[in-house]
Design a protein around this motif. Structure first.
Motif, mmCIF file in Angstrom:
data_model
loop_
_atom_site.group_PDB
_atom_site.id
_atom_site.type_symbol
_atom_site.label_atom_id
_atom_site.label_comp_id
_atom_site.label_asym_id
_atom_site.label_seq_id
_atom_site.Cartn_x
_atom_site.Cartn_y
_atom_site.Cartn_z
ATOM 1 N N ALA A 1 37.615 75.480 -74.705
ATOM 2 C CA ALA A 1 37.236 74.087 -74.927
ATOM 3 C C ALA A 1 38.244 73.163 -74.255
ATOM 4 C CB ALA A 1 37.164 73.784 -76.420
ATOM 5 N N ARG A 2 39.510 73.530 -74.340
ATOM 6 C CA ARG A 2 40.562 72.711 -73.738
ATOM 7 C C ARG A 2 40.408 72.649 -72.216
ATOM 8 N NH1 ARG A 2 45.500 70.946 -75.242
ATOM 9 N NH2 ARG A 2 45.383 71.987 -77.248
ATOM 10 N N VAL A 3 40.140 73.797 -71.631
ATOM 11 C CA VAL A 3 39.946 73.843 -70.167
ATOM 12 C C VAL A 3 38.762 72.959 -69.773
ATOM 13 C CG1 VAL A 3 39.347 75.299 -68.191
ATOM 14 C CG2 VAL A 3 40.955 76.133 -69.906
ATOM 15 N N ALA A 4 37.681 73.059 -70.548
ATOM 16 C CA ALA A 4 36.506 72.244 -70.242
ATOM 17 C C ALA A 4 36.831 70.759 -70.334
ATOM 18 C CB ALA A 4 35.371 72.595 -71.205
ATOM 19 N N LEU A 5 37.588 70.392 -71.355
ATOM 20 C CA LEU A 5 37.931 68.979 -71.521
ATOM 21 C C LEU A 5 38.866 68.500 -70.411
ATOM 22 C CD1 LEU A 5 38.329 68.538 -75.379
ATOM 23 C CD2 LEU A 5 36.498 67.733 -73.891
ATOM 24 N N GLU A 6 39.739 69.386 -69.974
ATOM 25 C CA GLU A 6 40.629 69.017 -68.871
ATOM 26 C C GLU A 6 39.827 68.742 -67.608
ATOM 27 O OE1 GLU A 6 44.679 71.315 -70.298
ATOM 28 O OE2 GLU A 6 43.267 72.290 -68.948
ATOM 29 N N ARG A 7 38.849 69.596 -67.400
ATOM 30 C CA ARG A 7 38.001 69.395 -66.209
ATOM 31 C C ARG A 7 37.172 68.119 -66.344
ATOM 32 N NH1 ARG A 7 36.472 75.195 -63.692
ATOM 33 N NH2 ARG A 7 38.632 75.831 -63.538
ATOM 34 N N LYS A 8 36.725 67.889 -67.554
ATOM 35 C CA LYS A 8 35.954 66.670 -67.786
ATOM 36 C C LYS A 8 36.817 65.448 -67.469
ATOM 37 C CE LYS A 8 34.030 63.940 -71.495
ATOM 38 N NZ LYS A 8 34.038 63.771 -72.954
#
Lengths: 255, 94
Positions: free
Chosen positions: A88-95
């Protein structure tokens, strides 16, 4: 007079006097000048078309990025719902990266819009001046002797020459900006090609180079904040922890 | 007198405003020479505002040459270094 104003006027005057020195027939000079003016006008039109193309391209990039933002947000929720906080953290970073790019792209679209507007106004102004020149040249041809006509040409041509030089300058600046934005758009395309905004399911388990870059790029605290907010939402929205009942309607408001 | 703001158009200004225009121009030069970017933007905007508010748009059908040509409104500080030096763009009134 130093400075650009001085330089520009001097260059135009030099060009015109050169033209007149060569001219044996003033009427011919007038028609030639007029043809050249029409050619400049065509170039301006072409320049405007280039700006419009660049703008459309950026708008398409922007739409793609918007989709990525929504998708990454959804993926972060799903990952969190399944208890995979790291993903989830990786996804949010990409977002986060995608959102930053999106802001910058939108700003550039606005800037190109302004350039387009300015050039269109310039084109209208130039068209008006050229039309005035056309009228004037017919009067000069009909009414003045060869010697007098030379003087009149100089007067009329200087005015329209300055206008053309000015529109040329506006064009040059718009072209430079368009080039910068094209480079910018290409950079976003490369990021996309490198998988920065790609589907998370395509991610390997380990951290790749892009992940490390993302850690540096994105604001960590912003991601942390969003992660806790998302956790709180998920906690409130579904007591059972069932990912099927995730409140998905919040994405738009956060973006 | 006719003053052109590049990439914008020509303005008719009363000849009596030459001195005021020259002062505003000098202020831009001073900011550039002092390498003060914030002061440059303020002074340059002031100069353009003066031309726009005191001047009237020059008739589009008239093919007149400008007395002074000012740079475009989006002039960068770096570009200004090339234009606003010495006595600037507006010379002392004769």
């Amino acid at each position: 007079m130093p400075g650009m104003g001085g330089r520009m006027s001097t260059v135009i005057k030099a060009k015109i006097s050169k033209l007149l020195d060569r001219a044996e027939d003033p009427a011919e000079t007038l028609d030639y000048s007029y043809q050249r003016q029409l050619e400049s006008l065509q170039n301006v039109k072409k320049g405007i078309a280039d700006v419009v193309t660049a703008k459309k391209r950026l708008q398409m990039q922007s739409q793609k990025l918007e989709q990525s933002v929504v998708k990454l947000d959804t993926q972060a929720r799903q990952a969190l719902g399944q208890g995979n906080e790291e993903l989830a953290r990786v996804a949010l970073e990409r977002k986060n990266v995608a959102q930053t790019e999106l802001q910058s792209l939108d700003q550039q679209v606005t800037e190109l819009e302004a350039q387009q507007q300015k050039l269109t106004e310039s084109e209208q102004r130039l068209r008006q001046k050229i039309e005035a020149f056309r009228t004037k040249k017919e009067v000069i041809k009909a009414q003045y002797s060869a010697a007098e006509a030379q003087v009149r040409i100089s007067e009329a041509a200087t005015g329209v020459g300055e206008e053309m030089a000015d529109v040329g300058l506006a064009m040059q600046r718009a072209t430079d900006k368009t080039e910068q934005m094209r480079a910018r758009a290409d950079a976003v395309s490369e990021l996309e090609a490198a998988g920065t905004f790609e589907d998370l399911t395509a991610l390997g388990s380990g951290q790749d180079d892009i992940d490390r870059q993302l850690h540096q790029l994105s604001s960590q605290s912003q991601v942390d904040d969003e992660l806790s907010r998302m956790k709180a939402e998920l906690g409130a929205g579904s007591g059972s922890g069932d990912p099927g009942q995730l409140p998905a309607g919040e994405e738009g408001k956060q973006a | 007198m006719i003053v052109r703001i590049s990439a914008e158009g020509q303005y008719d200004l009363a000849d009596s405003l030459h001195e005021r225009l020259n002062d505003l121009d000098d202020a831009v030069v001073a900011a550039v020479e002092a390498a003060d970017e914030a002061a440059f933007h303020a002074a340059f905007e002031e100069l353009l505002r003066f031309v726009r508010s005191e001047g009237r748009r020059h008739d589009g059908d008239d093919l007149a040459e400008s007395d002074f040509i000012l740079p475009p409104a989006d002039l960068s500080f770096q570009e200004a270094g090339e234009d606003f030096t010495g006595e600037g763009l507006i010379p002392e009134p004769a």
